[in-house]
Design a protein around this motif. Structure first.
Motif, short mmCIF file in Angstrom:
data_model
loop_
_atom_site.label_atom_id
_atom_site.label_comp_id
_atom_site.label_asym_id
_atom_site.label_seq_id
_atom_site.Cartn_x
_atom_site.Cartn_y
_atom_site.Cartn_z
N TYR A 99 0.84 -1.10 0.14
CA TYR A 99 0.06 -0.12 0.11
C TYR A 99 0.62 1.33 0.02
O TYR A 99 0.35 2.28 0.33
N SER A 123 -5.54 -4.31 -4.98
CA SER A 123 -5.92 -3.56 -4.16
C SER A 123 -4.91 -2.29 -4.24
O SER A 123 -3.86 -2.44 -4.80
N GLU A 144 -12.23 -4.03 -7.63
CA GLU A 144 -13.11 -3.52 -6.55
C GLU A 144 -14.29 -2.66 -7.53
O GLU A 144 -14.01 -2.29 -8.72
N SER A 182 -9.20 -6.69 7.58
CA SER A 182 -7.98 -6.53 7.25
C SER A 182 -7.38 -5.09 7.26
O SER A 182 -6.13 -4.90 7.41
N ARG A 183 -8.17 -4.15 6.86
CA ARG A 183 -7.67 -2.79 7.11
C ARG A 183 -8.83 -1.91 7.82
O ARG A 183 -9.87 -2.36 7.74
N SER A 188 -10.38 1.13 3.62
CA SER A 188 -10.54 -0.07 2.57
C SER A 188 -12.19 -0.36 2.20
O SER A 188 -13.13 -0.17 2.94
N THR A 190 -13.54 -2.96 1.14
CA THR A 190 -14.23 -4.14 1.58
C THR A 190 -14.64 -4.02 3.13
O THR A 190 -15.65 -4.51 3.47
N SER A 191 -13.79 -3.39 4.00
CA SER A 191 -14.25 -2.93 5.28
C SER A 191 -15.26 -2.09 5.31
O SER A 191 -16.19 -2.45 6.06
N GLN A 192 -15.48 -1.28 4.24
CA GLN A 192 -16.75 -0.24 4.15
C GLN A 192 -17.74 -1.19 3.88
O GLN A 192 -19.08 -0.71 4.58
N THR A 213 -8.73 -4.57 13.18
CA THR A 213 -8.27 -4.53 11.68
C THR A 213 -6.87 -5.10 11.92
O THR A 213 -6.05 -5.52 13.01
N ASP A 214 -6.24 -5.13 10.62
CA ASP A 214 -4.80 -5.73 10.57
C ASP A 214 -4.85 -7.20 10.62
O ASP A 214 -3.92 -7.86 11.23
N ASN A 241 -12.86 -12.81 8.43
CA ASN A 241 -12.73 -12.34 7.14
C ASN A 241 -11.79 -13.44 6.20
O ASN A 241 -11.44 -13.25 5.22
#
Length: 313
Positions: A99, A123, A144, A182-183, A188, A190-192, A213-214, A241
């Protein structure tokens, strides 16, 4: 360094005839082919791939930018991408990013310099509009939802199955639910999507305290669950996840002598099958195959793959 003109001069044939022999084209007699091949062998000549790529305007290289390969999302994507690339006779160049925005810019500049025919971002740290600026230099594909960026995309429909999984928990009486991400939600997609699904089902955004997270590997799942236990959280269910991460969570609760919460995994892994876990299959192999096809075709469409919530493996 020997070049094709040396072969032409010593064999007595034109460069175009030598080129046809080297590239195994037709319209060359057997005698001519043999004479030219004799000189090629004597000079130990091989074509310069870089020069050949420049002449035909293609490298047949696709750069795949990935922050890491520790999560099944990335390993399954890469499997799909490489499978499709092999069938299409393209080479895949893995470009690690962590990232790091500067690294991602370097890879985009590589596209500009024609080091790759296309880039696939599994990503990214850079915002989508920043990636979109480089589309004039070559094909760029993201994995995405591209929103209004105009970037072609192959991705999994996640929101529907996240809602299905969380609704399943609610319907079965689970209310105190932890989330493994993951984030952070702020950075992120995905997290959103996970947080949006939680809000749709439970009527409020998930509190930061219930979101670990992480969390990427089995060991991360064990660590995060241990932290939950130490902080006194009494979850009756956790949405992990990945299936492997769900196994890590199980280990943490067992080692602490605590009842294991009801677990839902993701990515339909072997560990989940053995443990008979509910899971979400995002079919990332298929997503990867479609991403590669978009990258090499230059198509400007989006391909969304439906996910499946599997109640019990």
């Amino acid at each position: 360094m020997t070049n094709i003109r040396d072969v032409a001069r010593l064999s007595g044939y034109s460069v175009s005839t030598v080129s046809r022999v080297i590239n195994q084209k037709n319209y060359v007699s057997a005698a001519t082919r043999a004479a030219i091949q004799k000189v090629v062998d004597e000079l130990d000549y091989v074509p310069n791939d870089v020069a050949r790529d420049l002449s035909r305007g293609k490298t047949f290289n696709v750069g795949v930018v990935l922050p890491h390969s520790d999560h099944p999302y990335f390993t399954q994507l890469i499997h799909g991408i490489t499978t499709a690339a092999f069938a299409a006779k393209y080479h895949v160049v893995l470009l690690s990013s962590r990232y790091d925005a500067d690294l991602e810019l370097d890879y985009l500049e590589g596209l500009r310099r024609k080091a790759y025919d296309a880039l696939i971002f599994t990503s990214h740290g850079l915002p989508l509009p920043r990636l979109a600026r480089y589309r004039k230099y070559g094909s760029i594909v993201v994995c995405e939802h591209p929103h209004d960026s105009g970037i072609p995309a192959a991705y999994a429909h996640r929101r529907t199955t996240y809602r299905e999984a969380l609704a399943y928990l609610k319907q079965h009486g689970y209310q105190n639910i932890g989330l493994m991400l993951s984030r952070p939600i702020a950075v992120s997609a995905t997290s959103q999507a996970t947080a949006d699904a939680y809000q749709a089902v439970f009527g409020q955004r998930p509190a930061a305290a219930i979101c670990a997270t992480d969390v990427i590997t089995l060991a991360d799942g064990q660590r995060a669950a241990t932290d939950f236990i130490k902080r006194g959280f009494q979850f009756d269910a956790i949405l992990a996840n990945s299936d492997d991460i769900a196994i890590g969570i199980t280990r943490a609760y067992q080692q602490a002598g605590r009842p294991v919460p009801f677990l839902i995994g993701q990515e339909h892994q072997l560990s989940g099958e053995v443990a008979h876990l509910p899971t979400i299959d995002h079919y990332f192999n298929t997503v990867g195959e479609n991403a590669l096809q978009l990258a090499i075709s230059g198509a400007t469409t989006n391909v969304a793959i439906d996910s499946t919530f599997i109640e019990k493996q």
